[in-house]
Design an enzyme around this catalytic site. Structure first.
Site, PDB file in Angstrom:
ATOM      1  N   ASP A 108      -3.286   2.078  -6.118  1.00  0.00           N
ATOM      2  CA  ASP A 108      -2.004   2.660  -4.757  1.00  0.00           C
ATOM      3  C   ASP A 108      -2.297   1.372  -3.959  1.00  0.00           C
ATOM      4  OD1 ASP A 108      -4.038   2.483  -3.312  1.00  0.00           O
ATOM      5  OD2 ASP A 108      -3.488   4.821  -2.588  1.00  0.00           O
ATOM      6  N   GLU A 109      -2.878   0.261  -4.498  1.00  0.00           N
ATOM      7  CA  GLU A 109      -2.643  -0.931  -3.239  1.00  0.00           C
ATOM      8  C   GLU A 109      -2.599  -1.911  -4.296  1.00  0.00           C
ATOM      9  OE1 GLU A 109      -5.837  -1.429  -1.271  1.00  0.00           O
ATOM     10  OE2 GLU A 109      -6.092   0.016  -1.099  1.00  0.00           O
ATOM     11  N   ASP A 168       0.500  -1.643   0.256  1.00  0.00           N
ATOM     12  CA  ASP A 168      -0.375  -0.205  -0.101  1.00  0.00           C
ATOM     13  C   ASP A 168       0.757   1.383  -0.160  1.00  0.00           C
ATOM     14  OD1 ASP A 168      -3.303   0.582   1.612  1.00  0.00           O
ATOM     15  OD2 ASP A 168      -1.803   1.901   0.378  1.00  0.00           O
TER      16      ASP A 168
END
Length: 389
Positions: A104-105, A9
């Site tokens: 974003d992860e 993350d």
DNA sequence: TCTGGGGTCCTAGGACCC
DNA sequence: TCTGGGGTCCTAGGACCC
């Protein structure tokens, strides 16, 4: 045999991208978010968080907490660029078995990669350092035998955390966390669980209370499995087809003005159409959302005879739904979504163009043509014209 | 000066068919 | 007379996540 799942993350991702573009922002209180009177914070840098600023906070409040706050409007092109660098780096250096969870992860099945590694934690620390040095992005990493546990682990320490959840240690780790920190339990459900004396993730993991079962429905079993370390460990590398494409926008000031509202519906319809075309999708169902001044949301949808991504059709159907359902009160937001998607050019879509004229009344076609011709918001209501004559 | 914009999934009722 | 039960599709609302 247990797998090794990583959940990675990126920390304060949008803000980090802004710093990469403009290094003079480094170390300064910065937010990415709306800059106008109705804007909210999307991401706050860690420096900004020291002032008590956090995501979802109205921008004016953030500015009150930190008068010299730097505000950047979101730039998704920039974020997608760094997002791709991040995913590609991981595919190259860890495993192509990578599941994108959001911009974003991601999850990675690192079982094979770490199988013969005598120092897996060392490997993960080096990976974290490499992402920081080579791309310039900080991340938190969760390591666990299932996706849920890995997700909870990465969330445990930010920024730059590395957290491991082992099944046999859950009672002393995950289970101690308050119930509102569990993925899937939000601000509506957490208080209701507390009222039933479920205070921690451990409480939920071990309860058989029928009241709790009733509250959570089908999800009760899913959550229990997750919390007991029996959730899914299948990392799915293919990206899934989108199930809907939508756009919505908030008025600067609430409005009841028909021209202003229809102009925004037109803009939203055009954006939806453009994106659907770009992605080669057509949709059978058109949905609108109206958010009134008091935050009451009203959704209305219609399913067509044949799927479309045509801007005029989407706009026209949206306005028909609006005309039929709008109660004359100030609106703060409208949106249009295309649902029930299929691939453009698939069989379903190849139906005769003449259907347009068979399925629609003459009035409808006339309005479409008018709008097409003048390319401006149609200030005609359907009810302004007589039907079928 | 309250509260963005992109999504997914679940529930529940009604229509409709067999 | 006054009524079943299963399955699917459509619609509306709401919870949740990033």
């Amino acid at each position: 045999m247990s797998k090794v799942i990583l959940h990675i993350d990126l920390n304060a991702f949008f803000a980090a991208c802004e710093v990469l573009r403009d290094p003079t922002l480094k170390g300064k209180p910065l937010i990415v978010g709306g800059a106008n009177r109705r804007g909210i914070v999307s991401t706050a840098s860690y420096e900004a968080r020291k002032y008590g600023i956090h995501s979802a906070m109205p921008t004016y409040k953030a500015l009150r907490l930190c008068p010299n706050l730097i505000i950047k409007e979101p730039d998704f092109k920039l974020y997608h660029h760094y997002s791709s660098l991040f995913f590609n780096y991981l595919k190259d250096h860890v495993s192509p078995l990578l599941e994108v969870a959001s911009i974003d992860e991601c999850y990675i099945d690192a079982t094979e990669r770490l199988k013969n590694n005598r120092n897996p934690i060392g490997f993960i620390k080096e990976l974290q350092q490499a992402l920081l040095q080579e791309i310039g992005l900080g991340c938190s990493i969760g390591v666990a035998p299932t996706k849920f546990l890995a997700k909870m682990a990465s969330n445990y320490k930010k920024p730059l955390g590395i957290t491991i959840y082992r099944r046999r240690e859950l009672a002393n780790t995950l289970w101690k966390l308050p119930i509102n920190e569990m993925y899937g339990i939000g601000k509506a459900t957490a208080p209701r669980l507390l009222a039933l004396d479920i205070k921690t993730i451990g409480d939920l993991a071990t309860t058989e209370d029928p009241e709790v079962k009733k509250l959570l429905g089908k999800s009760f079993f899913t959550f229990k499995e997750w919390a007991n370390g029996r959730g899914s460990d299948e990392v799915i590398a293919e990206e899934e087809d989108p199930k809907s494409i939508g756009h919505s926008s908030t008025f600067m000031f609430d409005t009841e003005n028909y021209e202003e509202i229809s102009a925004l519906f037109k803009e939203m319809s055009n954006s939806v159409s453009e994106r659907a075309k770009r992605e080669g999708k057509v949709g059978l169902t058109i949905q609108i959302v109206m958010r009134y001044y008091n935050f009451e949301n009203v959704n209305r949808s219609v399913t067509l005879n044949k799927p479309t991504n045509n801007a005029i059709t989407i706009f026209y159907e949206a306005m028909k739904l609006f005309d039929k359902n709008y109660k004359d009160e100030p609106l703060r937001l409208v949106g249009v979504t295309l649902q029930n998607l299929s691939d453009e050019g698939s069989l379903v879509e190849q139906l005769s163009l003449f259907d347009d004229f068979n399925e629609k009344s003459k009035t409808e076609v006339i309005i479409e043509l008018l709008n097409e011709e003048y390319d401006k918001p149609p200030f005609l209501r359907l009810s302004d014209l007589k039907r079928d004559d």
